[in-house]
Scaffold this motif. Structure first.
Motif, PDB file in Angstrom:
ATOM      1  N   ARG A  17      -0.872   0.099  -5.836  1.00  0.00           N
ATOM      2  CA  ARG A  17      -0.832   0.987  -4.676  1.00  0.00           C
ATOM      3  C   ARG A  17       0.602   1.411  -4.371  1.00  0.00           C
ATOM      4  O   ARG A  17       0.858   2.578  -4.058  1.00  0.00           O
ATOM      5  CB  ARG A  17      -1.441   0.275  -3.453  1.00  0.00           C
ATOM      6  N   LEU A  18       1.538   0.459  -4.457  1.00  0.00           N
ATOM      7  CA  LEU A  18       2.933   0.821  -4.210  1.00  0.00           C
ATOM      8  C   LEU A  18       3.445   1.759  -5.297  1.00  0.00           C
ATOM      9  O   LEU A  18       4.175   2.717  -5.007  1.00  0.00           O
ATOM     10  CB  LEU A  18       3.807  -0.437  -4.131  1.00  0.00           C
ATOM     11  N   MET A  39      14.824   1.541  -4.769  1.00  0.00           N
ATOM     12  CA  MET A  39      14.965   0.133  -4.425  1.00  0.00           C
ATOM     13  C   MET A  39      14.542  -0.127  -2.984  1.00  0.00           C
ATOM     14  O   MET A  39      13.901  -1.146  -2.675  1.00  0.00           O
ATOM     15  CB  MET A  39      16.414  -0.315  -4.650  1.00  0.00           C
ATOM     16  N   GLU A  40      14.884   0.791  -2.099  1.00  0.00           N
ATOM     17  CA  GLU A  40      14.483   0.663  -0.697  1.00  0.00           C
ATOM     18  C   GLU A  40      12.964   0.598  -0.574  1.00  0.00           C
ATOM     19  O   GLU A  40      12.413  -0.231   0.156  1.00  0.00           O
ATOM     20  CB  GLU A  40      15.029   1.838   0.109  1.00  0.00           C
ATOM     21  N   ALA A  45       9.088  -0.699   1.754  1.00  0.00           N
ATOM     22  CA  ALA A  45       8.039   0.262   2.108  1.00  0.00           C
ATOM     23  C   ALA A  45       7.045  -0.417   3.048  1.00  0.00           C
ATOM     24  O   ALA A  45       6.538  -1.499   2.752  1.00  0.00           O
ATOM     25  CB  ALA A  45       7.328   0.763   0.853  1.00  0.00           C
ATOM     26  N   PRO A  46       6.740   0.186   4.205  1.00  0.00           N
ATOM     27  CA  PRO A  46       5.866  -0.458   5.189  1.00  0.00           C
ATOM     28  C   PRO A  46       4.531  -0.898   4.597  1.00  0.00           C
ATOM     29  O   PRO A  46       3.813  -0.102   3.991  1.00  0.00           O
ATOM     30  CB  PRO A  46       5.675   0.640   6.241  1.00  0.00           C
ATOM     31  N   LEU A 126      12.886  -7.136  10.123  1.00  0.00           N
ATOM     32  CA  LEU A 126      11.907  -6.106  10.437  1.00  0.00           C
ATOM     33  C   LEU A 126      10.526  -6.407   9.874  1.00  0.00           C
ATOM     34  O   LEU A 126       9.562  -5.709  10.194  1.00  0.00           O
ATOM     35  CB  LEU A 126      12.397  -4.745   9.924  1.00  0.00           C
ATOM     36  N   SER A 127      10.399  -7.437   9.038  1.00  0.00           N
ATOM     37  CA  SER A 127       9.115  -7.785   8.449  1.00  0.00           C
ATOM     38  C   SER A 127       8.291  -8.607   9.433  1.00  0.00           C
ATOM     39  O   SER A 127       8.687  -9.715   9.826  1.00  0.00           O
ATOM     40  CB  SER A 127       9.315  -8.584   7.157  1.00  0.00           C
TER      41      SER A 127
END
Length: 386
Positions: A17-18, A39-40, A45-46, A126-127
């Motif tokens: 999916r990613l 890389m980000e 990726a949310p 942020l995770s």
């Protein structure tokens, strides 16, 4: 890769999916994406990126083991340096990228033992998955200190105290640069006819080209030469110049001074991926299921911080820093000839020895308004190498 463990069907579906999401974004951006952006997305990726999804990452059940996961001795030693900086600034700590929360728990307990608990211990992560795990770790190890801990969504506008970041800078997105006889190129990512990621080079420009030209002049780079330039890490360090009023950043990571980072023998860069305790150089493998890292150019970090008004307070190897902070004293407090002592002693060797983590990992202190020499750099300071 046939020599790596196979993912579960669920994990493989997550990775696919990613992969599809990134491939779609590459198409939307004209068929090419900088590696920094790639890389980000791999990492953040949310809901899909490595650090944004729910897979276990740290410790023996994850993909790699960090120093705090190995032994409380790491946090107990670091606490002595944190305590000194708090005494010179303010009783507050921010940990950026706190992983499993193990270091936060160990630091809080060690600072309590030293009778210098911070008034607040903030974690910037942020995770949502990692935040939940951090809370669980601290609640299990130090439940009476959990009310001192808060989670931040962004950097504070102003801060006095200590900022701690262990293995953060290596996970900030970096650009790939190829120095050639015909000029300097940025290596990006495209998608081939079969839907697979592939490398694609185009001329470098803007801030990246300026940084690459500077490095070529300083390090006498001979083409062809492939390496990384971490503009995001530079920007992160510089940002603290606008926010830190009095205190210090204690940054612990693997890397080199610039002249070693861009050594002639390191002509393929430092990009490395970590999957189920295996290391390999292919960032296209199982997107979202593996960590992707680059080593740190510590010269770039202090140059960016200094340009924003911060001072270099010390730079040395992790082994020297931990010795200066009394790791062996902490080890000596464990009853000898016991299983706990043997485990701690083995972990201490990995943290300290040059052929293990002791030399590859470095500690740099950057700050403002700190006029006393810092404990962790009292012996073996290598600032001159930057």
């Amino acid at each position: 890769m046939s020599n790596l463990p196979s993912p579960t069907p669920e994990a493989l579906a997550h990775s696919q999916r990613l992969h599809a999401d990134i491939a779609r974004k590459i198409g939307e951006e004209g068929g090419w994406m900088s590696f920094a952006r790639f890389m980000e997305l791999l990492l953040y990726a949310p809901g899909l990126g490595y650090y944004a999804a729910g897979a276990r990452k740290f410790g023996s059940a994850g993909d790699f083991v960090t120093a705090p996961e190995m032994t409380p001795l790491f946090g107990q030693s670091l606490a002595r340096q944190v305590a000194q900086v708090m005494a010179l600034s303010a009783p507050a700590v921010i940990e950026v990228g706190a992983g499993s929360g193990r270091l936060a728990a160990d630091l809080l307990l060690a600072l309590e033992a030293l009778s210098v608990l911070p008034e607040r211990y903030a974690i910037l992560d942020l995770s949502a998955d990692l935040r939940a795990r951090q809370r669980e770790t601290i609640a299990a190890a130090a439940p009476h200190l959990l009310d001192r801990v808060e989670w931040l969504d962004c950097l504070p506008e102003s801060f006095d105290g200590v900022v701690v970041a262990n293995e953060l800078l290596d996970a900030l997105p970096a650009h790939l640069v190829l120095w050639t006889a015909d000029g300097i190129c940025e290596r990006g990512v495209a998608v081939d006819d079969a839907g697979r990621f592939t490398w694609n080079d185009r001329p470098a420009s803007g801030a990246l080209l300026a940084a690459a030209d500077e490095i070529a002049d300083q390090c006498r780079i001979e083409s062809p030469y492939l390496s990384e330039i971490a503009l995001a890490a530079r920007a992160w360090a510089a940002e603290w110049g606008h926010r830190l009023q009095r205190g210090a950043l204690l940054l612990i990571d693997y890397g080199f001074p610039r002249h070693e980072f861009y050594h002639p023998q390191r002509d393929q860069g430092t990009l490395m991926c970590h999957y189920r305790h295996h290391s390999h150089p292919d960032p296209f493998y199982l997107p979202g299921l593996q960590d992707v890292t680059v080593h740190v150019d510590f010269t770039a970090i202090i140059a960016a911080a200094h340009a924003s008004g911060l001072d270099l307070l010390g730079y040395t190897s992790q082994g020297q820093f931990l010795m200066n902070c009394g790791l062996l004293d902490c080890l000596a407090r464990i009853p000898q000839a016991t299983p706990d002592y043997f485990r701690a002693s083995a972990a201490a060797g990995k943290l300290l020895m040059p052929h293990e983590m002791g030399e590859l990992f470095k500690v740099i202190a950057i700050g403002r308004g700190i006029n006393a020499p810092l404990l962790g750099f009292a012996s073996g300071d290598q600032s001159r190498r930057l």
